[in-house]
Design a protein around this motif. Sequence first.
Motif, PDB file in Angstrom:
ATOM      1  N   PRO A  20       0.721  -1.343  -0.035  1.00 28.93           N
ATOM      2  CA  PRO A  20      -0.103   0.107  -0.068  1.00 28.93           C
ATOM      3  C   PRO A  20       0.905   1.210  -0.172  1.00 28.93           C
ATOM      4  CG  PRO A  20       0.035  -0.969   2.211  1.00 28.93           C
ATOM      5  CD  PRO A  20       0.648  -1.813   1.208  1.00 28.93           C
ATOM      6  N   ASP A  21       0.380   2.180  -0.632  1.00 29.92           N
ATOM      7  CA  ASP A  21       1.108   3.399  -0.762  1.00 29.92           C
ATOM      8  C   ASP A  21       0.727   4.480   0.532  1.00 29.92           C
ATOM      9  OD1 ASP A  21       1.363   6.599  -1.427  1.00 29.92           O
ATOM     10  OD2 ASP A  21       2.618   5.580  -2.957  1.00 29.92           O
ATOM     11  N   ALA A  22       1.806   4.728   1.330  1.00 29.53           N
ATOM     12  CA  ALA A  22       1.263   5.591   2.590  1.00 29.53           C
ATOM     13  C   ALA A  22       0.477   6.886   2.469  1.00 29.53           C
ATOM     14  CB  ALA A  22       2.553   5.766   3.503  1.00 29.53           C
ATOM     15  N   LEU A  23       1.031   7.594   1.623  1.00 31.68           N
ATOM     16  CA  LEU A  23       0.417   9.115   1.258  1.00 31.68           C
ATOM     17  C   LEU A  23      -0.890   8.744   0.360  1.00 31.68           C
ATOM     18  CD1 LEU A  23       3.319  11.394   1.313  1.00 31.68           C
ATOM     19  CD2 LEU A  23       1.984  10.712   3.107  1.00 31.68           C
ATOM     20  N   TRP A  24      -1.107   7.818  -0.533  1.00 29.58           N
ATOM     21  CA  TRP A  24      -2.249   7.771  -1.058  1.00 29.58           C
ATOM     22  C   TRP A  24      -3.535   7.394  -0.096  1.00 29.58           C
ATOM     23  CZ3 TRP A  24      -4.456   9.358  -5.412  1.00 29.58           C
ATOM     24  CH2 TRP A  24      -3.621   9.476  -6.276  1.00 29.58           C
ATOM     25  N   GLU A  25      -2.807   6.561   1.024  1.00 29.00           N
ATOM     26  CA  GLU A  25      -3.970   6.018   1.876  1.00 29.00           C
ATOM     27  C   GLU A  25      -4.103   7.322   2.835  1.00 29.00           C
ATOM     28  OE1 GLU A  25      -5.420   3.506   1.579  1.00 29.00           O
ATOM     29  OE2 GLU A  25      -4.065   2.074   0.512  1.00 29.00           O
ATOM     30  N   VAL A  26      -3.313   8.111   3.296  1.00 24.42           N
ATOM     31  CA  VAL A  26      -3.518   9.403   3.817  1.00 24.42           C
ATOM     32  C   VAL A  26      -4.662  10.257   3.226  1.00 24.42           C
ATOM     33  CG1 VAL A  26      -2.710  11.515   4.639  1.00 24.42           C
ATOM     34  CG2 VAL A  26      -1.459   9.554   5.153  1.00 24.42           C
ATOM     35  N   SER A  27      -4.499  10.492   1.898  1.00 24.04           N
ATOM     36  CA  SER A  27      -5.320  11.332   1.215  1.00 24.04           C
ATOM     37  C   SER A  27      -6.581  10.698   1.168  1.00 24.04           C
ATOM     38  CB  SER A  27      -4.661  11.740  -0.378  1.00 24.04           C
ATOM     39  OG  SER A  27      -3.595  12.244   0.028  1.00 24.04           O
ATOM     40  N   ILE A  28      -6.582   9.515   0.593  1.00 23.70           N
ATOM     41  CA  ILE A  28      -7.902   8.529   0.421  1.00 23.70           C
ATOM     42  C   ILE A  28      -8.910   8.509   1.893  1.00 23.70           C
ATOM     43  CG2 ILE A  28      -9.275   6.807  -0.436  1.00 23.70           C
ATOM     44  CD1 ILE A  28      -6.896   6.744  -2.665  1.00 23.70           C
ATOM     45  N   SER A  29      -8.100   8.083   2.871  1.00 19.50           N
ATOM     46  CA  SER A  29      -8.655   7.862   4.204  1.00 19.50           C
ATOM     47  C   SER A  29      -9.201   9.366   4.764  1.00 19.50           C
ATOM     48  CB  SER A  29      -7.792   7.386   5.023  1.00 19.50           C
ATOM     49  OG  SER A  29      -6.684   8.058   5.512  1.00 19.50           O
ATOM     50  N   MET A  30      -8.465  10.449   4.272  1.00 17.80           N
ATOM     51  CA  MET A  30      -9.136  11.901   4.776  1.00 17.80           C
ATOM     52  C   MET A  30     -10.437  11.767   3.927  1.00 17.80           C
ATOM     53  SD  MET A  30      -7.321  13.605   6.825  1.00 17.80           S
ATOM     54  CE  MET A  30      -8.167  14.983   6.610  1.00 17.80           C
ATOM     55  N   HIS A  31     -10.589  11.454   2.855  1.00 19.09           N
ATOM     56  CA  HIS A  31     -12.142  11.440   2.264  1.00 19.09           C
ATOM     57  C   HIS A  31     -13.132  10.827   2.960  1.00 19.09           C
ATOM     58  CE1 HIS A  31     -10.272  13.358  -1.320  1.00 19.09           C
ATOM     59  NE2 HIS A  31      -9.813  12.118  -1.851  1.00 19.09           N
ATOM     60  N   ARG A  32     -12.709   9.336   3.452  1.00 22.75           N
ATOM     61  CA  ARG A  32     -13.461   8.677   4.269  1.00 22.75           C
ATOM     62  C   ARG A  32     -13.911   9.382   5.518  1.00 22.75           C
ATOM     63  NH1 ARG A  32     -13.439   6.169   0.214  1.00 22.75           N
ATOM     64  NH2 ARG A  32     -15.580   7.014   0.125  1.00 22.75           N
ATOM     65  N   LEU A  33     -12.862  10.090   6.175  1.00 21.83           N
ATOM     66  CA  LEU A  33     -13.250  10.655   7.475  1.00 21.83           C
ATOM     67  C   LEU A  33     -14.036  11.825   7.396  1.00 21.83           C
ATOM     68  CD1 LEU A  33     -11.822   9.915  10.209  1.00 21.83           C
ATOM     69  CD2 LEU A  33     -10.377  11.868   9.790  1.00 21.83           C
ATOM     70  N   GLN A  34     -13.852  12.665   6.096  1.00 19.74           N
ATOM     71  CA  GLN A  34     -14.887  13.835   5.905  1.00 19.74           C
ATOM     72  C   GLN A  34     -16.217  13.465   5.585  1.00 19.74           C
ATOM     73  OE1 GLN A  34     -12.762  17.484   5.236  1.00 19.74           O
ATOM     74  NE2 GLN A  34     -11.402  16.345   4.276  1.00 19.74           N
ATOM     75  N   PHE A 212      -8.159   2.133   1.469  1.00 15.61           N
ATOM     76  CA  PHE A 212      -9.362   3.194   1.811  1.00 15.61           C
ATOM     77  C   PHE A 212     -10.245   3.685   0.516  1.00 15.61           C
ATOM     78  CE2 PHE A 212      -7.105   3.384   5.707  1.00 15.61           C
ATOM     79  CZ  PHE A 212      -8.110   3.297   6.610  1.00 15.61           C
ATOM     80  N   CYS A 213      -9.705   3.335  -0.654  1.00 12.09           N
ATOM     81  CA  CYS A 213     -10.568   3.602  -1.721  1.00 12.09           C
ATOM     82  C   CYS A 213     -11.717   2.602  -1.860  1.00 12.09           C
ATOM     83  CB  CYS A 213      -9.553   3.302  -3.063  1.00 12.09           C
ATOM     84  SG  CYS A 213     -10.221   3.849  -4.619  1.00 12.09           S
ATOM     85  N   ARG A 214     -12.932   3.265  -2.053  1.00 21.30           N
ATOM     86  CA  ARG A 214     -13.927   2.236  -1.859  1.00 21.30           C
ATOM     87  C   ARG A 214     -14.887   2.285  -3.182  1.00 21.30           C
ATOM     88  NH1 ARG A 214     -18.088   1.523   2.255  1.00 21.30           N
ATOM     89  NH2 ARG A 214     -19.144  -0.290   1.361  1.00 21.30           N
ATOM     90  N   TYR A 215     -15.228   3.021  -4.071  1.00 27.55           N
ATOM     91  CA  TYR A 215     -16.075   2.871  -5.181  1.00 27.55           C
ATOM     92  C   TYR A 215     -15.457   2.856  -6.427  1.00 27.55           C
ATOM     93  CZ  TYR A 215     -19.529   3.292  -1.321  1.00 27.55           C
ATOM     94  OH  TYR A 215     -20.222   3.427  -0.233  1.00 27.55           O
ATOM     95  N   ASN A 216     -14.660   4.119  -6.474  1.00 25.61           N
ATOM     96  CA  ASN A 216     -14.140   4.479  -7.906  1.00 25.61           C
ATOM     97  C   ASN A 216     -12.682   4.339  -7.891  1.00 25.61           C
ATOM     98  OD1 ASN A 216     -16.694   4.946  -9.023  1.00 25.61           O
ATOM     99  ND2 ASN A 216     -16.837   7.013  -8.128  1.00 25.61           N
ATOM    100  N   VAL A 217     -11.982   4.267  -9.191  1.00 24.48           N
ATOM    101  CA  VAL A 217     -10.608   4.364  -9.223  1.00 24.48           C
ATOM    102  C   VAL A 217     -10.156   5.899  -9.273  1.00 24.48           C
ATOM    103  CG1 VAL A 217     -10.506   2.299 -10.690  1.00 24.48           C
ATOM    104  CG2 VAL A 217     -10.840   4.533 -11.659  1.00 24.48           C
ATOM    105  N   THR A 218      -9.013   6.200  -8.946  1.00 25.81           N
ATOM    106  CA  THR A 218      -8.485   7.547  -9.161  1.00 25.81           C
ATOM    107  C   THR A 218      -7.047   7.395  -9.766  1.00 25.81           C
ATOM    108  OG1 THR A 218      -8.247   9.411  -7.555  1.00 25.81           O
ATOM    109  CG2 THR A 218      -7.633   7.591  -6.863  1.00 25.81           C
TER     110      THR A 218
END
Length: 331
Positions: A20-34, A212-218
């Motif tokens: 897993p990529d740490a900073l991709w997970e940071v950014s995408i999990s921030m989406h989940r949090l918000q 933490f990516c849930r529905y769509n690709v990015t």
Amino acid sequence: MLRIHFTGDDLVRTTLAAEPDALWEVSISMHRLQRRDTGVIFGPWRAQVLPRTPRSVRLLSPLAPAKGYCPDFLTPARGASRAAQIDALRSTGRQTVRADLDEFRRQNPRLRLPPWCTQLADGDARTLSRLADAADSYFDACLAPYWDRVRAHVHRDRARRVALLAHGGWEALFRTLHPSARWSYPVLELDYPVDREMRLDGRGLVLQPSFFCRYNVTTLVDPRLPPVLVHPIDHDPGWADPARPASRTRPLAALLGTTRAQLLHAVADGAATTQQLARRIHTTPANGSRHLTALREASLIHSQRHRNTVLHTLTPLGTALLNGRQPPLPA
């Protein structure tokens, strides 16, 4: 629609990320949090991390909104260690930051960036360093306690895709990458918020699984950056609470039957086709289809045709049943 154009050289150079990529997970999990996700998959994680989220996350949240574009410079040095990524973020050039912030304003016209972003765009090293520190602190507080589980899920996804590649080639891998994936050489098409043509031009593509990516690709917006496609993976419901005893899941199996209970948990992972769900619980598509019909007739799942396939999602009643909450009253 995202259309990724391959050449023969691109297929040779396409790789599957091993971690897993740490900073991709940071950014995408921030989406989940918000997004205030209280669903089966991420709701328990969100409830656990909110009380310990560092105050410095307020620097990150405007740049990683609940929905929309997140600046490319927040996910640098792909494939490197987290420490190297944080260092790369801290040393991002002023022109890159300014261009990405301009892109943020263009793609998120309804969102207003805070005043300190002006300093960031002007090349203020202290502000950029504070942003890098905030990403690092957020990872330590909200992701590090779960990182072994994140890695285990990503490793499992990669092993499955390696097997698909070995037995069916790139066609088998691309067609199962996402429910919306359509592969017709030399173009891979996927659902995307905007129309975009992505030309690899012999550079290849990194397929980056994201927990933490849930529905769509990015992917990244800047076409000059190394091409990467970030895609969602399957999750085990209850991953945020691995100590949860199995006895808590048995009543659902007693009520619905083991196969239907497993399917309901699998659907909770996000929109998926009958074949994908059957593969997740190790049953045949025909058997999976029969049990999915029963779940649909009980109003626990919703099935919708998407082009030439059918996608299944949870209903509010199905979500309430999995969460052990009082089912919603009919309107």
